[in-house]
Design a protein around this motif. Sequence first.
Motif, mmCIF file in Angstrom:
data_model
loop_
_atom_site.group_PDB
_atom_site.id
_atom_site.type_symbol
_atom_site.label_atom_id
_atom_site.label_comp_id
_atom_site.label_asym_id
_atom_site.label_seq_id
_atom_site.Cartn_x
_atom_site.Cartn_y
_atom_site.Cartn_z
ATOM 1 N N SER A 1 0.823 -1.205 0.000
ATOM 2 C CA SER A 1 0.000 0.000 0.000
ATOM 3 C C SER A 1 0.859 1.258 0.000
ATOM 4 O O SER A 1 2.053 1.209 0.322
ATOM 5 C CB SER A 1 -0.886 0.021 1.245
ATOM 6 O OG SER A 1 -0.081 0.238 2.395
ATOM 7 N N PRO A 2 0.236 2.402 -0.332
ATOM 8 C CA PRO A 2 0.955 3.672 -0.223
ATOM 9 C C PRO A 2 1.441 3.946 1.204
ATOM 10 O O PRO A 2 2.515 4.522 1.395
ATOM 11 C CB PRO A 2 -0.078 4.709 -0.672
ATOM 12 C CG PRO A 2 -0.939 3.961 -1.646
ATOM 13 C CD PRO A 2 -1.059 2.581 -1.023
ATOM 14 N N ARG B 1 -2.407 2.946 -10.385
ATOM 15 C CA ARG B 1 -1.385 3.938 -10.064
ATOM 16 C C ARG B 1 -0.189 3.233 -9.448
ATOM 17 O O ARG B 1 -0.336 2.247 -8.730
ATOM 18 C CB ARG B 1 -1.915 4.981 -9.075
ATOM 19 C CG ARG B 1 -3.097 5.754 -9.577
ATOM 20 C CD ARG B 1 -2.700 6.602 -10.782
ATOM 21 N NE ARG B 1 -3.857 7.184 -11.401
ATOM 22 C CZ ARG B 1 -4.115 8.477 -11.410
ATOM 23 N NH1 ARG B 1 -3.307 9.325 -10.853
ATOM 24 N NH2 ARG B 1 -5.198 8.919 -12.007
ATOM 25 N N LYS B 2 0.981 3.773 -9.722
ATOM 26 C CA LYS B 2 2.218 3.227 -9.168
ATOM 27 C C LYS B 2 2.973 4.360 -8.483
ATOM 28 O O LYS B 2 3.234 5.388 -9.090
ATOM 29 C CB LYS B 2 3.078 2.627 -10.274
ATOM 30 C CG LYS B 2 4.422 2.108 -9.813
ATOM 31 C CD LYS B 2 5.217 1.568 -10.985
ATOM 32 C CE LYS B 2 6.586 1.084 -10.542
ATOM 33 N NZ LYS B 2 7.383 0.617 -11.676
ATOM 34 N N LEU B 3 3.282 4.172 -7.218
ATOM 35 C CA LEU B 3 4.173 5.066 -6.488
ATOM 36 C C LEU B 3 5.514 4.353 -6.390
ATOM 37 O O LEU B 3 5.564 3.162 -6.074
ATOM 38 C CB LEU B 3 3.648 5.328 -5.076
ATOM 39 C CG LEU B 3 2.571 6.371 -4.903
ATOM 40 C CD1 LEU B 3 2.073 6.380 -3.460
ATOM 41 C CD2 LEU B 3 3.069 7.749 -5.298
ATOM 42 N N ALA C 1 -5.205 0.824 -6.939
ATOM 43 C CA ALA C 1 -6.298 1.371 -7.748
ATOM 44 C C ALA C 1 -6.526 2.819 -7.362
ATOM 45 O O ALA C 1 -6.458 3.164 -6.174
ATOM 46 C CB ALA C 1 -7.563 0.558 -7.528
ATOM 47 N N PRO C 2 -6.824 3.691 -8.343
ATOM 48 C CA PRO C 2 -7.150 5.077 -8.016
ATOM 49 C C PRO C 2 -8.392 5.137 -7.116
ATOM 50 O O PRO C 2 -9.262 4.263 -7.177
ATOM 51 C CB PRO C 2 -7.445 5.715 -9.368
ATOM 52 C CG PRO C 2 -6.834 4.815 -10.372
ATOM 53 C CD PRO C 2 -6.830 3.437 -9.764
ATOM 54 N N VAL D 1 -14.021 3.757 -4.892
ATOM 55 C CA VAL D 1 -15.289 4.295 -4.418
ATOM 56 C C VAL D 1 -16.456 3.799 -5.246
ATOM 57 O O VAL D 1 -17.499 3.426 -4.717
ATOM 58 C CB VAL D 1 -15.255 5.851 -4.408
ATOM 59 C CG1 VAL D 1 -16.626 6.432 -4.119
ATOM 60 C CG2 VAL D 1 -14.240 6.342 -3.392
ATOM 61 N N SER D 2 -16.293 3.710 -6.568
ATOM 62 C CA SER D 2 -17.394 3.283 -7.437
ATOM 63 C C SER D 2 -17.644 1.783 -7.377
ATOM 64 O O SER D 2 -18.688 1.312 -7.777
ATOM 65 C CB SER D 2 -17.135 3.718 -8.875
ATOM 66 O OG SER D 2 -16.004 3.055 -9.391
#
Length: 107
Positions: free
Chosen positions: A52-53, A79-81, A99-100, A105-106
């Motif tokens: 996770s981030p 997304r990739k950090l 995931a963004p 949320v959706s």
Amino acid sequence: MLPDIDMTNPLTAQTAAFLAFAQLAELHPTLPGAYITTSQISPTEASVLLDSPADLEAWRLATHTEVDDVQLADHKGERKLHFTAPLGRITLKVFTVFAPASVVVSA
């Protein structure tokens, strides 16, 4: 099959990576676990995949990496950090894929 030249680096060539991770674990015992890879082809580099981030942030702090050195990229719809950090004689390539927020949320 790897060329013969790539097979000449024994396991001991990766000792610096193993020692660096052992020292990191000793200094930061609560650091989140990771999927870590290293190879005889590039024994002074290691890839660190995190869940996770938040885990990436913990590793950023532990490796004394500046916030500005963390990059955000798109990776196959996610997304990739990621950041690169020196750790003793090795170089870490630290990353997480997620995931963004709009997708989460959706769902």
